[in-house]
Design a protein around this motif. Structure first.
Motif, PDB file in Angstrom:
ATOM      1  N   THR A 252     -11.631   2.762   8.255  1.00 59.01           N
ATOM      2  CA  THR A 252     -10.192   2.246   7.112  1.00 59.01           C
ATOM      3  C   THR A 252      -9.616   0.823   7.603  1.00 59.01           C
ATOM      4  O   THR A 252      -8.787   0.038   6.660  1.00 59.01           O
ATOM      5  CB  THR A 252      -9.050   3.398   7.569  1.00 59.01           C
ATOM      6  OG1 THR A 252      -8.686   3.279   8.786  1.00 59.01           O
ATOM      7  CG2 THR A 252      -9.995   4.942   7.380  1.00 59.01           C
ATOM      8  N   ARG A 253      -9.042   0.084   9.195  1.00 64.73           N
ATOM      9  CA  ARG A 253      -8.289  -1.374   8.943  1.00 64.73           C
ATOM     10  C   ARG A 253      -8.999  -2.248   8.840  1.00 64.73           C
ATOM     11  O   ARG A 253      -8.383  -2.881   8.192  1.00 64.73           O
ATOM     12  CB  ARG A 253      -8.129  -1.132  10.025  1.00 64.73           C
ATOM     13  CG  ARG A 253      -6.686  -0.011  11.089  1.00 64.73           C
ATOM     14  CD  ARG A 253      -6.237  -0.260  12.262  1.00 64.73           C
ATOM     15  NE  ARG A 253      -6.912  -0.093  13.370  1.00 64.73           N
ATOM     16  CZ  ARG A 253      -7.136  -0.761  14.857  1.00 64.73           C
ATOM     17  NH1 ARG A 253      -7.779  -2.394  14.641  1.00 64.73           N
ATOM     18  NH2 ARG A 253      -7.867  -0.348  15.086  1.00 64.73           N
ATOM     19  N   SER A 254     -10.221  -1.894   8.607  1.00 64.83           N
ATOM     20  CA  SER A 254     -11.733  -2.803   8.242  1.00 64.83           C
ATOM     21  C   SER A 254     -11.672  -3.207   6.336  1.00 64.83           C
ATOM     22  O   SER A 254     -12.043  -3.613   6.404  1.00 64.83           O
ATOM     23  CB  SER A 254     -12.763  -3.026   8.659  1.00 64.83           C
ATOM     24  OG  SER A 254     -13.058  -2.650  10.011  1.00 64.83           O
ATOM     25  N   LEU A 255     -10.785  -2.519   5.273  1.00 60.57           N
ATOM     26  CA  LEU A 255     -10.791  -1.594   4.665  1.00 60.57           C
ATOM     27  C   LEU A 255      -9.909  -2.101   3.532  1.00 60.57           C
ATOM     28  O   LEU A 255      -9.516  -0.674   3.032  1.00 60.57           O
ATOM     29  CB  LEU A 255     -11.911  -0.403   3.627  1.00 60.57           C
ATOM     30  CG  LEU A 255     -13.025  -0.758   4.508  1.00 60.57           C
ATOM     31  CD1 LEU A 255     -13.573   0.651   4.531  1.00 60.57           C
ATOM     32  CD2 LEU A 255     -13.473  -1.798   3.517  1.00 60.57           C
ATOM     33  N   ASP A 256      -8.346  -2.694   4.457  1.00 58.02           N
ATOM     34  CA  ASP A 256      -7.589  -2.622   3.766  1.00 58.02           C
ATOM     35  C   ASP A 256      -7.302  -3.132   2.062  1.00 58.02           C
ATOM     36  O   ASP A 256      -6.310  -3.004   1.345  1.00 58.02           O
ATOM     37  CB  ASP A 256      -6.280  -3.000   4.779  1.00 58.02           C
ATOM     38  CG  ASP A 256      -6.585  -4.348   5.174  1.00 58.02           C
ATOM     39  OD1 ASP A 256      -8.180  -4.587   5.146  1.00 58.02           O
ATOM     40  OD2 ASP A 256      -5.154  -5.356   5.435  1.00 58.02           O
ATOM     41  N   ARG A 257      -7.814  -4.027   2.505  1.00 55.25           N
ATOM     42  CA  ARG A 257      -8.531  -4.816   0.701  1.00 55.25           C
ATOM     43  C   ARG A 257     -10.063  -5.448   0.498  1.00 55.25           C
ATOM     44  O   ARG A 257     -10.452  -5.187   1.666  1.00 55.25           O
ATOM     45  CB  ARG A 257      -8.057  -6.223   0.986  1.00 55.25           C
ATOM     46  CG  ARG A 257      -6.114  -6.369   1.690  1.00 55.25           C
ATOM     47  CD  ARG A 257      -5.383  -7.643   1.443  1.00 55.25           C
ATOM     48  NE  ARG A 257      -6.044  -8.551   0.065  1.00 55.25           N
ATOM     49  CZ  ARG A 257      -5.385  -9.952  -0.421  1.00 55.25           C
ATOM     50  NH1 ARG A 257      -4.770 -10.799   1.109  1.00 55.25           N
ATOM     51  NH2 ARG A 257      -5.888 -10.483  -1.294  1.00 55.25           N
ATOM     52  N   LEU A 258     -10.331  -4.955  -0.706  1.00 55.96           N
ATOM     53  CA  LEU A 258     -11.841  -5.043  -0.984  1.00 55.96           C
ATOM     54  C   LEU A 258     -12.360  -5.680  -1.419  1.00 55.96           C
ATOM     55  O   LEU A 258     -13.761  -6.322  -1.541  1.00 55.96           O
ATOM     56  CB  LEU A 258     -12.887  -4.098  -1.919  1.00 55.96           C
ATOM     57  CG  LEU A 258     -11.694  -2.470  -1.168  1.00 55.96           C
ATOM     58  CD1 LEU A 258     -11.796  -1.639  -2.227  1.00 55.96           C
ATOM     59  CD2 LEU A 258     -12.307  -1.824   0.427  1.00 55.96           C
ATOM     60  N   GLY A 259     -10.874  -7.176  -2.069  1.00 52.42           N
ATOM     61  CA  GLY A 259     -11.721  -8.276  -2.815  1.00 52.42           C
ATOM     62  C   GLY A 259     -11.176 -10.151  -1.767  1.00 52.42           C
ATOM     63  O   GLY A 259     -12.156 -10.492  -2.130  1.00 52.42           O
ATOM     64  N   VAL A 260     -11.821  -8.822  -0.454  1.00 53.29           N
ATOM     65  CA  VAL A 260     -11.705 -10.320   0.550  1.00 53.29           C
ATOM     66  C   VAL A 260     -13.817 -10.532   1.162  1.00 53.29           C
ATOM     67  O   VAL A 260     -13.867  -9.475   1.407  1.00 53.29           O
ATOM     68  CB  VAL A 260     -10.997 -10.646   1.225  1.00 53.29           C
ATOM     69  CG1 VAL A 260      -9.288 -10.536   0.223  1.00 53.29           C
ATOM     70  CG2 VAL A 260     -10.712  -9.601   2.448  1.00 53.29           C
ATOM     71  N   CYS A 261     -13.370 -12.130   1.910  1.00 54.43           N
ATOM     72  CA  CYS A 261     -14.759 -11.958   2.478  1.00 54.43           C
ATOM     73  C   CYS A 261     -14.778 -10.905   3.808  1.00 54.43           C
ATOM     74  O   CYS A 261     -15.988 -11.256   4.581  1.00 54.43           O
ATOM     75  CB  CYS A 261     -14.868 -13.798   2.241  1.00 54.43           C
ATOM     76  SG  CYS A 261     -14.131 -14.357   3.440  1.00 54.43           S
TER      77      CYS A 261
END
Length: 413
Positions: A252-261
């Protein structure tokens, strides 16, 4: 020559003419300019936020995806963060411009000198904060620059240049022409930027996908070097000895923003724990509104979801036989940006570190940390993935120099 190409060449000519003033500026003047940029992010706050709101509204009307809108949007909090990064950058010591390497036969001294490139180009799309990141890094490294962004972020970029960067330079006696922004959103401008080796020998190419790869190819045909970042996507290997609760939290901490590389893109799960781990993994994904693409896949295993406006809220899940298999998939089937292992086994973590050849490798930590500011304490101009000697990973001002060898009579001690 087309009108767009003439516009880009004109910007490059202005930057080149102004470059010597910046190259000769004192450390104090350079740092004062960057500090003034931070101050002006506050004094010009309303103007910048208004320009950005117009960009966001236009992008929403055009149907831009949520992840890309997140990249485009400047909030008050993000503006404050940008200013703090600038203040920190201004406080970072400048590298010594020269260092003695050794003494040669005949009584000569070998010295390594660091010199600015001259003019550096930068192409980026719907990320207005990059205007500040790149401009400040260029100033800190004493390089002039020509920035080009697309139509989505052009209003924001123009506001940041005219209200923040240019006056900050002028205030400390540095010619504001050293940082140029191409005023046209025409895509032809990106191509023109990488075809001027006499004016712009190096171009930072940020973005993702085939457009960036094509710019890299065009630059090579014209003798222009690039620091290119065309593809991304973080990988996480869920080891047989992973702690399930910790692994789910890491996901979940790895998906705090979806539009980043550097977000989690591909989750590789050891076959021995796949069946029991999958329900918890899916629950963790659901808490952040993300779905799983499960095997058998109808797409390449390394497909980058951040580039897919309709399905960006997706993570690919694949089964692997063991750690060596996971590393092989991460090395061969993904961009090579970043990969991590989640495990309680230190020996497994060390083995994964040895096996993965990508730009960043992580143990029980999110690949979101592969970022210039988070890793190195300074903004980045981009993340270079080249597997050749030279700057790799987050590229910062210390990388934007040319090395020159100087031989002189050895000095008496």
């Amino acid at each position: 020559m087309t009108d767009i190409a003439q516009i880009v060449r004109g910007c490059a000519a202005k930057a080149k003419q102004a470059a010597p003033v910046l190259a000769a500026a004192s450390d104090e003047a350079v740092d004062a300019a960057i500090g003034e940029m931070a101050a002006r992010l506050s004094s010009a706050r309303a103007h910048v936020l208004t320009a950005n709101a117009e960009d966001v509204a236009a992008a929403e009307a055009a149907g831009m995806s949520g992840g890309l809108l997140d990249r485009l949007r400047i909030t008050g909090e993000r503006l404050d963060d940008m200013a703090e990064q600038l203040r920190l950058l201004a406080s970072v010591p400048h590298p010594e411009p020269s260092r003695v390497v050794g003494v040669l036969d005949g009584g000569f001294e070998l010295v390594e000198l660091r010199k600015p490139v001259g003019v550096i180009g930068a192409n980026y799309e719907a990320r207005p904060n990059v205007t500040i990141d790149v401009a400040s890094q260029l100033v800190k490294s004493r390089n002039a620059g020509v920035l080009r962004t697309g139509s989505a972020a052009l209003r924001s970029a123009q506001a940041l240049l005219s209200r923040v960067v240019a006056p900050a330079l002028s205030d400390v006696g540095i010619d504001e022409d050293v940082v140029q922004l191409v005023p046209s959103p025409d895509r032809e401008a990106a191509g023109a930027l990488v075809e001027l080796p006499d004016l712009i020998p190096l171009v930072i190419v940020r973005g993702s996908g085939e457009t960036t790869r094509e710019l890299d190819r065009r630059a090579a045909q014209h003798g222009v070097r690039t620091l290119a970042h065309a593809d991304g996507g973080g990988v996480l290997y869920y080891d047989a000895k992973a702690d399930p609760a910790f692994a789910e939290d890491l996901i979940t901490r790895s998906l705090d923003r979806l539009g980043v590389c550097n977000r989690l893109n591909l989750l590789l799960v050891h076959k021995d724990v796949y069946d029991q781990a999958l329900p918890g993994i899916q629950d963790a994904l659901a808490t952040v509104g993300v779905s799983a693409s499960l095997p058998p896949h109808s797409h390449p295993v390394g497909y980058e979801w951040a580039l897919d406006g309709e399905r960006e809220a997706t993570v690919t899940i694949a089964v692997v036989d063991d750690l060596a298999h996971a590393a092989r998939v991460a090395n061969e089937d993904t961009s090579g940006l970043a990969a991590g292992i989640v495990t309680t086994d230190a020996a497994a973590a060390e083995a994964f570190f040895a096996a993965y050849t990508g730009t960043g490798v992580f143990w029980n930590a999110p690949t979101r940390l592969l970022d210039g500011f988070k890793l190195l304490g300074v903004p980045e101009t981009g993340i270079n993935l080249d597997r050749v000697p030279g700057p790799r990973g987050p590229v910062t001002f210390t990388d934007l120099v040319l090395r020159q060898y100087a031989v002189r009579p050895a000095r008496a001690v």
